[in-house]
Design an enzyme around this catalytic site. Structure first.
Site, short mmCIF file in Angstrom:
data_model
loop_
_atom_site.label_atom_id
_atom_site.label_comp_id
_atom_site.label_asym_id
_atom_site.label_seq_id
_atom_site.Cartn_x
_atom_site.Cartn_y
_atom_site.Cartn_z
N SER A 135 -12.13 -50.63 -4.27
CA SER A 135 -12.93 -49.46 -4.65
C SER A 135 -12.53 -48.29 -3.76
CB SER A 135 -14.42 -49.75 -4.44
OG SER A 135 -15.20 -48.58 -4.58
N TYR A 148 -21.94 -52.56 0.59
CA TYR A 148 -20.93 -52.65 -0.48
C TYR A 148 -19.58 -52.16 0.03
CZ TYR A 148 -18.48 -51.72 -4.90
OH TYR A 148 -17.55 -51.69 -5.92
N1 LIG Z 1 -17.60 -49.90 -12.11
C1 LIG Z 1 -17.22 -49.17 -11.07
O1 LIG Z 1 -17.57 -47.98 -10.95
C2 LIG Z 1 -16.34 -49.78 -10.02
C3 LIG Z 1 -15.69 -48.92 -9.12
C4 LIG Z 1 -14.90 -49.45 -8.12
C5 LIG Z 1 -14.75 -50.81 -8.02
N2 LIG Z 1 -15.39 -51.65 -8.90
C6 LIG Z 1 -15.23 -53.09 -8.72
O2 LIG Z 1 -14.69 -53.65 -9.89
C7 LIG Z 1 -15.04 -55.03 -9.96
C8 LIG Z 1 -15.50 -55.33 -11.38
O3 LIG Z 1 -16.73 -54.65 -11.61
P1 LIG Z 1 -17.13 -54.02 -13.01
O4 LIG Z 1 -17.34 -52.60 -12.78
O5 LIG Z 1 -16.20 -54.48 -14.07
O6 LIG Z 1 -18.59 -54.67 -13.15
P2 LIG Z 1 -19.24 -55.66 -14.19
O7 LIG Z 1 -19.04 -55.19 -15.58
O8 LIG Z 1 -20.63 -55.86 -13.71
O9 LIG Z 1 -18.41 -57.02 -13.98
C9 LIG Z 1 -18.62 -57.86 -12.89
C10 LIG Z 1 -18.04 -59.21 -13.21
O10 LIG Z 1 -18.23 -60.08 -12.08
C11 LIG Z 1 -18.69 -61.33 -12.55
N3 LIG Z 1 -19.48 -62.01 -11.52
C12 LIG Z 1 -20.48 -61.48 -10.76
N4 LIG Z 1 -21.04 -62.44 -10.00
C13 LIG Z 1 -20.36 -63.59 -10.28
C14 LIG Z 1 -20.48 -64.94 -9.83
N5 LIG Z 1 -21.40 -65.32 -8.92
N6 LIG Z 1 -19.62 -65.87 -10.34
C15 LIG Z 1 -18.69 -65.52 -11.26
N7 LIG Z 1 -18.53 -64.25 -11.72
C16 LIG Z 1 -19.37 -63.32 -11.24
C17 LIG Z 1 -19.55 -60.99 -13.77
O11 LIG Z 1 -19.62 -62.11 -14.64
P3 LIG Z 1 -20.91 -63.01 -14.94
O12 LIG Z 1 -22.13 -62.15 -14.72
O13 LIG Z 1 -20.71 -63.43 -16.36
O14 LIG Z 1 -20.81 -64.14 -13.99
C18 LIG Z 1 -18.71 -59.89 -14.40
O15 LIG Z 1 -17.72 -60.44 -15.24
C19 LIG Z 1 -16.11 -55.26 -8.89
O16 LIG Z 1 -15.53 -55.90 -7.77
C20 LIG Z 1 -16.52 -53.85 -8.50
O17 LIG Z 1 -16.95 -53.79 -7.16
C21 LIG Z 1 -16.17 -51.16 -9.90
#
Ligand SMILES: NC(=O)c1ccc[n+]([C@@H]2O[C@H](COP(=O)([O-])OP(=O)(O)OC[C@H]3O[C@@H](n4cnc5c(N)ncnc54)[C@H](OP(=O)(O)O)[C@@H]3O)[C@@H](O)[C@H]2O)c1
Length: 236
Positions: A135, A148
């Protein structure tokens, strides 16, 4: 390996960034293994070359079985995409400490465990690429987001140390550092950060897929240790 396809393990594939990477790489002809807890979401992506292996990344037993499955089925893994992650923020007075600790476990402990387990295999097979979704908050902090940020700083620190350890080999590690992306990550927020941060056009998951493909398209002698991608309105 079925049809000489490269094999990719994608965590966090049930939504957001992981889901979009899975869709794009499936269309590009990769063999995929998808991980997350919500099996029904993963099943929506299942096809002849996309296996779903649902489970909680925090379970050591699950991680062991996942790796065993991949190497039993395909005898190799070319890419690990670390997309599983959660986000907990809050002031000193308001933050939910249990949820904060659960985040640290997913984002750091479980992700690091899986990374090391796969890297041992990658070193043995002589190739492999870990692509971490870090991030912009792996490079700076904001009030209320310290924990975070710390998880993403940890990911950045590990990645750089691993890069040094792996330098000169065919095994590599990259970090993608996105700013705000529209996913489920902020779904429970009372005020979405696009409002509080004045970001009129956040990134979409397709923007992250473009960066993933850019990294994957590099020639063998090139390394992309980190790459930041921000929306135009990102000011802090
Ligand atoms: N969105 C943003 O603005 C942003 C910006 C910078 C970085 N990121 C990073 O990008 C990554 C993906 O996030 P996203 O934005 O795509 O969010 P998201 O749509 O909430 O996806 C998060 C994923 O993580 C999985 N997950 C969470 N806890 C888990 C567990 N205990 N076991 C297995 N899987 C788990 C969830 O699957 P289940 O709930 O089905 O288990 C889901 O597939 C994260 O690391 C986040 O920090 C996001």
């Amino acid at each position: 390996m079925k049809d000489n396809k490269k094999v990719c393990l994608i965590t966090g594939a049930s939504s957001g960034i992981g889901y979009s990477i899975a869709k794009a790489l499936s269309a590009d002809g990769y063999q995929l293994i998808l991980s997350a807890r919500r099996e029904e979401k993963l099943n929506g992506l299942k096809n002849d070359f996309t296996d779903v292996f649902p489970g909680d990344i925090n379970s050591v037993e699950y991680q062991d079985k996942l790796i065993e499955y991949i190497y039993n089925q395909y005898d190799r893994c070319d890419y690990l995409f670390n997309c599983a992650g959660t986000l907990e923020t809050g002031t000193i007075d308001d933050i939910d400490i249990e949820r904060m600790c659960a985040m640290m476990r997913v984002n750091v402990e479980s992700t690091f465990r899986l990374t090391y387990a796969l890297l041992k295999r990658f070193k043995k097979q002589g190739f492999g690429h870990v692509i971490n979704i870090s991030s912009v908050l792996g490079t700076k902090v904001r009030p209320t987001a310290g924990a975070y940020s710390a998880t993403k700083f940890a990911m950045e620190a590990l990645s750089e140390a691993l890069r040094l350890e792996l330098a000169g080999s065919a095994v590599q590690v990259s970090c993608i550092e996105p700013g705000l992306v529209m996913t489920e990550l902020h779904k429970n927020w009372a005020v979405h950060p696009k409002e509080s941060m004045g970001i009129h056009e956040p990134l979409n998951t397709g923007d992250i897929v473009c960066i993933v493909k850019f990294i994957m398209d590099q020639p063998a002698n090139v390394r992309i240790p980190k790459i930041m991608i921000l929306p135009r309105d990102h000011k802090i």
